[in-house]
Design an enzyme around this catalytic site. Structure first.
Site, short mmCIF file in Angstrom:
data_model
loop_
_atom_site.label_atom_id
_atom_site.label_comp_id
_atom_site.label_asym_id
_atom_site.label_seq_id
_atom_site.Cartn_x
_atom_site.Cartn_y
_atom_site.Cartn_z
N SER A 295 0.84 -1.20 0.00
CA SER A 295 0.00 0.00 0.00
C SER A 295 0.87 1.24 0.00
O SER A 295 2.03 1.21 0.45
CB SER A 295 -0.89 0.00 1.25
N TYR B 202 -1.87 -0.44 10.56
CA TYR B 202 -1.91 -0.80 9.14
C TYR B 202 -0.65 -0.30 8.43
O TYR B 202 0.00 -1.05 7.70
CB TYR B 202 -3.16 -0.20 8.49
N LYS C 173 2.34 -2.65 6.57
CA LYS C 173 2.68 -2.50 5.15
C LYS C 173 4.13 -2.02 4.99
O LYS C 173 4.81 -2.41 4.01
CB LYS C 173 1.71 -1.54 4.46
#
Length: 244
Positions: free
Chosen positions: A136, A149, A153
């Site tokens: 991402s 998150y 990533k």
């Protein structure tokens, strides 16, 4: 452009919805034999109806033992797409142990485990292979309420590089794609607020979010021999977001 994927066997995680499901459909259309992994049986059932011949595997990748059992006899795999992921959004001061554990189990640890299973099989066969990890833009830019998150990533990007370093001598290439917001049903739901969307769109030079096919096209290119000299890369599919 023929990517030469016909006849190759691919495994896709997070195959029930969104990017994963569209990747399975595209690989199936390209003539690849696909193993579709999802934790939701109903999604797999409908996918098999759409794409006859796809091999469904229902397992929660957050469970190490169940994953080992489900994939240990999956057979030879040439191509792997590690797409399964969770996004549990919390303000930093409210981050819970459960959110940390679940996020790292699925977004990072499962990538290690599934890639080990596939890579060991490739090495035992003496066969070349390609792995694509779905990362991402959040791996490289801070986003409010995304601390866990973003961290998973960021770790996935570095894992991609180390995997490329260690698996390269075995002719296994490993790359990541790093999309911006993608207009999957989940993306549409999470970014439907015009004010929230504008704050992100204002940072994207092309002025729009990604469509699912934009990401799938990048994945298929990195799986194919058309990218035979590309490994250890993180490929933005972000409309220029990371350039700003």
């Amino acid at each position: 452009m023929d990517l030469g994927l016909a006849g190759r066997r691919a495994l896709v995680t997070g195959a029930g919805k969104g990017i994963g499901r569209s990747t399975v459909q595209a690989l199936h259309a390209a003539g690849a034999r696909v193993v579709a992994v999802s934790r939701t049986q109903a999604d797999l059932d409908s996918l098999v109806r759409e794409c006859p011949g796809v091999e469904p595997v229902c397992v929660d990748l957050g469970n190490w033992e169940a994953t080992e059992q489900a994939l240990s006899s999956v057979g030879p795999v040439d191509l792997l797409v590690n797409n399964a992921g969770v996004a549990l959004l919390q303000p930093f001061l409210e981050v819970t142990k459960e959110a940390c554990d679940t996020s790292f189990d699925v977004n990072l640890r499962a990538v290690i485990q599934v890639s080990q299973i596939v890579a060991r099989g490739l090495i035992a066969r003496g066969a070349p292979g390609a792995i694509v990890n779905v990362s991402s833009q959040a791996s490289q830019r801070a986003v409010t309420n995304h601390s866990v998150y973003c961290s998973t990533k960021g770790a996935l990007d570095m894992l991609t590089k180390v995997m490329a370093l260690e698996l390269g001598p075995h002719k296994i290439r490993v790359n990541a794609v790093n999309p911006t917001v993608v207009m999957t049903p989940m993306g549409q739901a999470n970014w439907s607020d015009p004010h929230k969307a504008k704050t992100m769109l204002d940072r994207i030079p092309l002025g729009r979010f990604a469509e699912v096919e934009n990401v799938v096209d990048a994945i298929l290119f990195l799986l194919s021999d058309r990218s035979s000299m590309t490994t250890g890369s993180t490929v933005p599919v972000d409309g220029g977001f990371l350039a700003t």
